[in-house]
Design a protein around this motif. Structure first.
Motif, PDB file in Angstrom:
ATOM      1  N   ALA A 267       0.841  -1.207   0.000  1.00 54.60           N
ATOM      2  CA  ALA A 267       0.000   0.000   0.000  1.00 54.60           C
ATOM      3  C   ALA A 267       0.874   1.255   0.000  1.00 54.60           C
ATOM      4  O   ALA A 267       0.571   2.241  -0.683  1.00 54.60           O
ATOM      5  CB  ALA A 267      -0.928  -0.003   1.212  1.00 54.60           C
ATOM      6  N   ALA A 268       1.979   1.208   0.744  1.00 63.04           N
ATOM      7  CA  ALA A 268       2.883   2.358   0.818  1.00 63.04           C
ATOM      8  C   ALA A 268       3.475   2.686  -0.555  1.00 63.04           C
ATOM      9  O   ALA A 268       3.611   3.857  -0.916  1.00 63.04           O
ATOM     10  CB  ALA A 268       4.001   2.086   1.829  1.00 63.04           C
ATOM     11  N   ILE A 269       3.815   1.638  -1.328  1.00 62.57           N
ATOM     12  CA  ILE A 269       4.397   1.857  -2.665  1.00 62.57           C
ATOM     13  C   ILE A 269       3.368   2.503  -3.593  1.00 62.57           C
ATOM     14  O   ILE A 269       3.654   3.480  -4.294  1.00 62.57           O
ATOM     15  CB  ILE A 269       4.902   0.523  -3.271  1.00 62.57           C
ATOM     16  N   LEU A 270       2.137   1.960  -3.596  1.00 64.07           N
ATOM     17  CA  LEU A 270       1.089   2.516  -4.467  1.00 64.07           C
ATOM     18  C   LEU A 270       0.739   3.941  -4.052  1.00 64.07           C
ATOM     19  O   LEU A 270       0.588   4.835  -4.907  1.00 64.07           O
ATOM     20  CB  LEU A 270      -0.152   1.619  -4.410  1.00 64.07           C
ATOM     21  N   ILE A 271       0.619   4.186  -2.752  1.00 67.23           N
ATOM     22  CA  ILE A 271       0.268   5.522  -2.253  1.00 67.23           C
ATOM     23  C   ILE A 271       1.386   6.519  -2.564  1.00 67.23           C
ATOM     24  O   ILE A 271       1.127   7.674  -2.929  1.00 67.23           O
ATOM     25  CB  ILE A 271      -0.023   5.460  -0.735  1.00 67.23           C
ATOM     26  N   LEU A 272       2.645   6.058  -2.439  1.00 65.43           N
ATOM     27  CA  LEU A 272       3.786   6.921  -2.768  1.00 65.43           C
ATOM     28  C   LEU A 272       3.723   7.345  -4.241  1.00 65.43           C
ATOM     29  O   LEU A 272       3.934   8.516  -4.568  1.00 65.43           O
ATOM     30  CB  LEU A 272       5.095   6.176  -2.487  1.00 65.43           C
ATOM     31  N   ALA A 273       3.427   6.389  -5.125  1.00 69.11           N
ATOM     32  CA  ALA A 273       3.319   6.698  -6.559  1.00 69.11           C
ATOM     33  C   ALA A 273       2.162   7.656  -6.826  1.00 69.11           C
ATOM     34  O   ALA A 273       2.274   8.580  -7.651  1.00 69.11           O
ATOM     35  CB  ALA A 273       3.130   5.405  -7.355  1.00 69.11           C
ATOM     36  N   ALA A 274       1.042   7.442  -6.131  1.00 67.78           N
ATOM     37  CA  ALA A 274      -0.125   8.315  -6.320  1.00 67.78           C
ATOM     38  C   ALA A 274       0.147   9.727  -5.804  1.00 67.78           C
ATOM     39  O   ALA A 274      -0.225  10.721  -6.449  1.00 67.78           O
ATOM     40  CB  ALA A 274      -1.335   7.715  -5.603  1.00 67.78           C
ATOM     41  N   ALA A 275       0.807   9.828  -4.649  1.00 63.22           N
ATOM     42  CA  ALA A 275       1.028  11.125  -4.002  1.00 63.22           C
ATOM     43  C   ALA A 275       2.125  11.939  -4.676  1.00 63.22           C
ATOM     44  O   ALA A 275       2.197  13.164  -4.478  1.00 63.22           O
ATOM     45  CB  ALA A 275       1.389  10.912  -2.528  1.00 63.22           C
ATOM     46  N   THR A 276       2.983  11.297  -5.465  1.00 67.49           N
ATOM     47  CA  THR A 276       4.068  12.023  -6.129  1.00 67.49           C
ATOM     48  C   THR A 276       3.820  12.149  -7.637  1.00 67.49           C
ATOM     49  O   THR A 276       3.719  13.249  -8.168  1.00 67.49           O
ATOM     50  CB  THR A 276       5.424  11.326  -5.878  1.00 67.49           C
ATOM     51  N   PHE A 277       3.681  11.031  -8.316  1.00 70.07           N
ATOM     52  CA  PHE A 277       3.601  11.056  -9.783  1.00 70.07           C
ATOM     53  C   PHE A 277       2.210  11.437 -10.286  1.00 70.07           C
ATOM     54  O   PHE A 277       2.060  12.353 -11.092  1.00 70.07           O
ATOM     55  CB  PHE A 277       4.019   9.694 -10.355  1.00 70.07           C
ATOM     56  N   HIS A 278       1.178  10.721  -9.830  1.00 69.46           N
ATOM     57  CA  HIS A 278      -0.182  10.998 -10.307  1.00 69.46           C
ATOM     58  C   HIS A 278      -0.599  12.422  -9.943  1.00 69.46           C
ATOM     59  O   HIS A 278      -1.212  13.139 -10.760  1.00 69.46           O
ATOM     60  CB  HIS A 278      -1.167   9.993  -9.701  1.00 69.46           C
TER      61      HIS A 278
END
Length: 622
Positions: free
Chosen positions: A260-271
């Motif tokens: 979850a941390a990896i997906l949330i990190l991608a969402a909070a930075t890249f998306h």
């Protein structure tokens, strides 16, 4: 009884005097080793792609996958605890030899796909941290084979400690990453509501499921839980099931946090910054520093990636040995097994990177996870059948409600996979310059696997499981010898392995000693569990070996011989010398299988390693 791996004995003991937290600690471990496979680099690729393309939308897929994994791993643990069989052994007893060969082949493909993800993840991490090119990084990953073998030889506790440190590194890295990224909590909660925006999201979702619910982990868990020795009473089994559920819950929730941390990190930075196409781990690493404003973000990311790849290495190796032993009843040297598995992963990785360049590694990682997902049905369906079987489970079969939920999960996974396969084949047919070839190759293959899936769904409903024992029966031994009147040899040790080699060894031993000599039959249990946990292993194969050794003793005692038995656990070339040197034997007699050349490399030669370690004469009988 000789104890192997002494330092491990206390870590798996579950004495009656232990209560409460200490009792739980005695059972903790198997699910933790299994959960390592849920944090491998393959998860990173699917999570980063999902987070960057669809923001927090697919958080619900991770949660659903985690709940699926928890139920399926608990079913796997139940099978091992109650029946003392792992999933591969149970399959071998239920399906025909032909079907088992296919299931074995599919399980090996899943393990190779998992190892491909580990190889690529480790190589990418090395590239990001040290600047070593990806091709060289892939070749460096061969070295972790030797690290794993070194740790196993040092004992399971040291290996577990090593993995705990690596997983702690992953966990702490992402705690800091979350602090740097400052994700939007309301959007995370909104992402728990199920939705699939488009077909690309479906592909990523299936990849996430494949990365989370791993087929080979079901084989691994059903074997590892057998390392806990407890009372085989209904109350003892019930207690073991309860504590293993706690073990699974803790371990898999830790894995869920990392994913979850990896997906949330991608969402909070890249998306969040409109970077929807970040699917490569290398791109994610490159953009973290400018987006988060700290040089530590990419460093922690690369360190965690290396730790994830290295820690998940053990999972594929042990699962591969369990699958091979269970389906084929074949044991090869652990280092040979490890190198074969790694080469199967390295060769396609090297070819693809060499031809298409480093930019395709993300797609290769996601593909490996989709391949894992496609294998899931062939592991889940037999597992549900086995734990629902009243006769197999001796009253510990799962409830009707659990059966319904399990079949719903299996249906969801199989349906998603069927949809994915249909879409992919349709796309290939439309875009191919020569669709006729596909119609006569890929399409029939897809129908064949669909037929196999239907077969394993309905087969247990139609026929009852057949039980068979592969070990050599003592009643088939042809004992032909002429004992002499007086013998100077008073105490003879005979190594037996329940194969035809025993005939020659016993005949020669009785010829040497006669009827007044004391004979000690030594057999070594060398399954994966025995190698790791020693005397505390309590699996199906150990039970069979104990029974056969007792049959040998009873049959030969009835013929007038003085027979004792010794059951050891681990590697024969280590355990047999310990038994011999601690006893008062005059000679050791062993039969030989006549291995030469390649067979000695694959299966190992006990004799060469043994003869230098014992203090008495060794007689080899061909």
């Amino acid at each position: 009884m000789t104890k192997s791996l002494e330092e491990v004995n206390q870590s798996v003991a579950t004495e009656h005097k232990k209560t409460g937290f200490r009792k739980i600690l005695a059972f903790l471990g198997p699910a933790y080793l299994v959960s390592v496979g849920y944090m491998d680099p393959g998860n990173w690729a699917t999570d980063i792609a999902g987070g960057s393309q669809f923001g927090y939308t697919l958080v619900w897929v991770l949660l659903m996958s985690n709940l699926m994994a928890l139920l399926l791993q608990s079913l796997s643990a139940r099978l091992g605890i109650v029946t003392q069989r792992d999933l591969a052994q149970a399959s071998r007893e239920t399906y025909s030899k032909f079907i088992n060969y296919i299931l074995y082949f599919l399980a090996e493909i899943a393990i190779a796909a998992c190892d491909l993800a580990e190889v690529l993840g480790m190589a990418i991490g090395i590239n990001l941290l040290f600047g070593i090119p990806l091709l060289e990084g892939v070749l460096i990953t061969v070295l972790d084979t030797f690290l794993l073998l070194f740790l196993i030889n040092k004992g399971i506790r040291k290996m577990e400690a090593f993995i705990i440190v690596l997983v702690a590194i992953i966990g702490f890295s992402f705690i800091f990453e979350m602090i740097f990224a400052q994700p939007e909590v309301p959007k995370i909660l909104a992402g728990l509501i199920p939705s699939i925006p488009n077909s690309a999201a479906l592909y990523i979702a299936i990849g996430i499921i494949g990365a989370t619910v791993m087929p080979h982990n079901l084989y691994l868990h059903s074997s590892l839980v057998q390392t806990r020795k407890f009372d085989r009473t209904p109350a003892g089994i019930k207690q073991a099931l309860k504590y293993n559920l706690i073990d699974s819950t803790i371990a898999l929730n830790l894995a869920f946090f990392v994913n979850a941390a990896i997906l949330i990190l991608a969402a909070a930075t890249f998306h969040k910054n409109g970077m929807f196409e970040v699917a490569e781990i290398q791109d994610a690493h490159q953009f973290l520093e400018p987006l988060l404003g700290t040089k530590w973000a990419p460093i922690l990311f690369a360190v965690a990636l290396i730790a994830a790849g290295q820690s998940s290495t053990v999972t594929g190796t042990l699962a591969g040995q369990i699958v091979m032993e269970g389906y084929l009843h074949l044991r090869i040297q652990p280092w040979v097994r490890r190198i074969i598995t790694r080469l199967i992963a390295i060769v396609p990785a090297l070819i693809v990177i060499y031809i298409y360049g480093e930019s395709v590694t993300g797609k290769l990682l996601i593909l490996s996870q989709v391949v894992l997902s496609l294998q899931l049905g062939f592991a889940i369906i037999p597992l549900i059948h086995f734990v629902s079987d009243k006769s197999k489970m001796n009253g510990f079969h799962i409830s009707k409600t659990t059966q319904v939920v399990s079949w719903i999960i299996a249906s969801i996974i199989v349906s998603l996979n069927a949809k994915l396969v249909y879409d992919e084949i349709t796309s290939w047919l439309q875009n191919s310059s020569n669709p006729t070839v596909l119609w006569f190759t890929v399409v029939p293959l897809a129908f064949a696997f669909a037929g196999l899936l239907l077969y394993i769904v309905f087969k247990p409903f139609i026929t009852k499981a057949k039980s068979k024992t592969i070990n050599h029966s003592p009643h088939n031994l042809k004992l032909q010898f002429t004992p002499k009147e007086s013998q100077s040899i008073k105490n003879i040790a005979v190594s037996v392995d329940f194969s035809k080699a025993d005939e020659a060894a016993l005949n020669k031993a009785f010829e040497l000693g006669g009827s007044n000599t004391q004979y000690t039959l030594i057999h070594i249990v060398e399954t994966v569990g025995a190698l790791m946990y020693g005397v505390n292993i309590h699996d199906h194969e150990t039970t069979i070996d104990e029974k056969l050794l007792l049959e040998y003793q009873n049959m030969l005692s009835e013929k007038g011989f003085k027979i004792k038995t010794e059951l050891g656990f681990g590697k024969p070339n280590k355990v047999i010398p310990k038994i011999i040197n601690e006893g008062n034997f005059d000679i050791l007699v062993m039969g030989t299988h006549g291995h030469t050349g390649l067979k000695d490399i694959l299966f190992g030669t006990t004799v060469d390693k043994l003869r230098h370690k014992i203090s008495i004469p060794l007689l080899i009988v061909k």
